[in-house]
Design a protein around this motif. Structure first.
Motif, PDB file in Angstrom:
ATOM      1  N   PHE A 244     -20.394  15.887  23.347  1.00  0.00           N
ATOM      2  CA  PHE A 244     -19.040  16.283  23.948  1.00  0.00           C
ATOM      3  C   PHE A 244     -17.915  15.566  23.148  1.00  0.00           C
ATOM      4  N   THR A 245     -18.323  14.236  22.705  1.00  0.00           N
ATOM      5  CA  THR A 245     -17.292  13.494  21.971  1.00  0.00           C
ATOM      6  C   THR A 245     -17.302  14.297  20.499  1.00  0.00           C
ATOM      7  N   GLY A 247     -17.538  17.266  19.704  1.00  0.00           N
ATOM      8  CA  GLY A 247     -17.119  18.679  19.998  1.00  0.00           C
ATOM      9  C   GLY A 247     -15.411  18.294  20.239  1.00  0.00           C
ATOM     10  N   THR A 248     -15.059  17.488  21.022  1.00  0.00           N
ATOM     11  CA  THR A 248     -13.794  17.448  21.213  1.00  0.00           C
ATOM     12  C   THR A 248     -12.927  16.684  20.056  1.00  0.00           C
ATOM     13  N   PHE A 249     -13.628  15.808  19.484  1.00  0.00           N
ATOM     14  CA  PHE A 249     -12.840  15.352  18.413  1.00  0.00           C
ATOM     15  C   PHE A 249     -12.808  16.355  17.165  1.00  0.00           C
ATOM     16  N   ASN A 250     -13.607  17.095  17.319  1.00  0.00           N
ATOM     17  CA  ASN A 250     -13.602  17.936  16.184  1.00  0.00           C
ATOM     18  C   ASN A 250     -12.604  19.238  16.505  1.00  0.00           C
ATOM     19  N   ALA A 251     -12.190  19.545  17.723  1.00  0.00           N
ATOM     20  CA  ALA A 251     -11.311  20.362  18.185  1.00  0.00           C
ATOM     21  C   ALA A 251      -9.904  19.956  17.683  1.00  0.00           C
ATOM     22  N   ILE A 252      -9.685  18.617  17.535  1.00  0.00           N
ATOM     23  CA  ILE A 252      -8.210  18.338  17.105  1.00  0.00           C
ATOM     24  C   ILE A 252      -8.569  17.911  15.629  1.00  0.00           C
TER      25      ILE A 252
END
Length: 455
Positions: A244-245, A247-252
């Motif tokens: 999740f870490t 994925g979420t950081f890649n999203a921004i």
């Protein structure tokens, strides 16, 4: 009753009480209630003319087996397991005070373990710069902090602390002082055996220095199995957190992989070693319900797998491959078998009669014994043809040690299943054999590099 018989009776009741307290479905007040009931039964029977030991046996029989008692209390208080898992419950004053004391110490030890992973970086030793440095020193990052936690918790004396410190220093010297090249066999053997040697050092802290006690050594065996379960659960949760870490950081548009590889994974794994141990101590009742179930599930599956392997060997007439990876695989298999045996022994009612599960365990041990003999034959043939090397010598020694344990365990198990030998003999053999593993692990770490000229 005479004073001697009174003493014997109290010893039997103390042993019964000790086993009963392992069943954490039963609270302290439940245990007191059951003991009062047992003592009433004994008093009634002794007044009727029976000897104390006879009254004890009949009283325990009337009360039913431990498993039946546990199930009865679990049904009556079915909410307990969930409350133990997610809520602090309603501890008494002493338990609450102990938790308040232990939690900050655990957090401190976990933080020390996590930060110790980054200490080599202060001296320019990075994860990618020094080859096998981190692999060789892996156990030295987390296990000293865990030993310190148990030493504090058990209030061990200065002499035990000195022994613990000396053994960890000895491990650090063995891992770093020998001139081992990254591609040598000795460095691989040290990487594998040093964690085992130091884990048994942690065991000395866990038992509070009372290593001569068979009961305390069995407690450490039980703790090891429960710790593995918690550590695996934390590892699975850590994997989800990592995914999740990323994925979420890649999203921004940020790349978190560097932080994860350099900080989150190594530091988190070291801290988890201490946290898992604390959870075993704090939430023992939950795992003590799960671990025996896992043992009973996987024992018949491993019996089937080992028997299928032996049948396939006979059917195909193929010999065992004795290359290094295959040897490690077989040794791990035998270790898992012994782990299943040890944990089943630690969770078993010593007064129960032999049953189907005991016969399954005997089949598991005999199957593993046959495989160990076949591996030994293959290793001996390879050594005869090519001579000794660190890998082959270590494999030979380890399989001889495992063969000895399995062979005598099979003999004791057979005697127990046939009703000719008490269960305690089997349990005592396993707890005392731990010393053999410790001596061998330290021998491989300290002596093998010298004997094989650091090769």
């Amino acid at each position: 009753m005479t004073a001697a018989s009174d003493h014997d009776l109290e010893g039997q009741i103390a042993e019964w009480r000790s086993y009963m307290r392992r069943r954490r479905e039963l609270r302290h007040t439940d245990g007191e209630e059951l003991e009062d009931h047992l003592r009433s039964q004994i008093t009634e029977l002794t007044e009727a003319g029976l000897h104390g030991d006879e009254a004890f046996l009949i009283g325990v029989k009337r009360m039913g087996s431990f498993d039946e008692l546990s199930r009865e209390f679990a049904r009556e208080h079915s909410e307990r397991l969930w409350k133990q898992l997610v809520l602090p419950g309603e501890p008494d004053a002493s338990t609450a005070a102990r938790t308040r004391r232990e939690l900050p110490v655990m957090v401190l030890c976990a933080a020390v373990a996590a930060l110790s992973v980054k200490v080599p970086g202060l001296f320019g030793i990075g994860f990618d710069d020094e080859g096998t440095f981190y692999a060789r020193n892996l156990s030295l990052f987390a296990l000293p902090a865990l030993a310190a936690y148990f030493a504090w918790q058990r209030r061990v004396g200065p002499r035990v602390i000195g022994v613990l410190a000396a053994l960890f220093v000895l491990g650090a010297v063995a891992a770093n002082a020998y001139p081992l090249s990254d591609d040598s066999q000795s460095v691989v053997l040290s990487t594998i055996h040093l964690p085992l040697a130091l884990w048994l050092v942690v065991g000395v802290a866990y038992v509070g220095g009372d290593w001569r006690s068979d009961r305390r050594r069995m407690d450490f065996i039980r703790f090891t199995g429960e710790w593995l379960i918690y550590f695996a659960l934390i590892g699975l949760g850590g994997g989800v957190l990592t995914a999740f870490t990323v994925g979420t950081f890649n999203a921004i548009g940020l790349d978190a992989e560097g932080f994860i590889q350099s900080w989150l994974l190594p530091c988190g794994a070291a801290a988890a070693v201490v946290v898992a141990a604390w959870l075993v101590e704090a939430k023992q009742s939950v795992i003590e319900n799960m671990a025996p179930v896992l043992t009973r599930v996987f024992t018949p599956l491993f019996v089937a797998a080992l028997l299928a392997f032996l049948v396939a060997m006979v059917w195909t007439t193929n010999g065992i491959n004795v290359e290094r990876d295959a040897l490690i695989l077989f040794d791990l298999l035998l270790v898992v078998v012994l782990g299943l045996l040890l944990y089943a022994l630690s969770a078993r009612d010593p007064g129960a009669r032999p049953g189907l599960f005991d016969r399954l365990q005997l089949a598991l041990v005999v199957s593993a014994l046959i495989i160990d003999v076949l591996v030994l034959v293959a290793i001996t043939g390879r050594i005869t043809e090519w001579g000794f090397s660190p890998n082959k010598t270590a494999a030979l020694g380890e399989n001889i040690i495992l063969l000895t344990n399995l062979a005598w365990s099979a003999w004791l198990f057979l005697g127990f299943v046939r009703g000719r030998m008490p269960f305690g003999r089997l349990e005592q053999w396993q707890t005392r054999y731990i010393l053999v593993y410790a001596v061998w692990a330290w021998t491989v770490v300290l002596v093998f590099p010298l004997v094989f000229n650091f090769g």
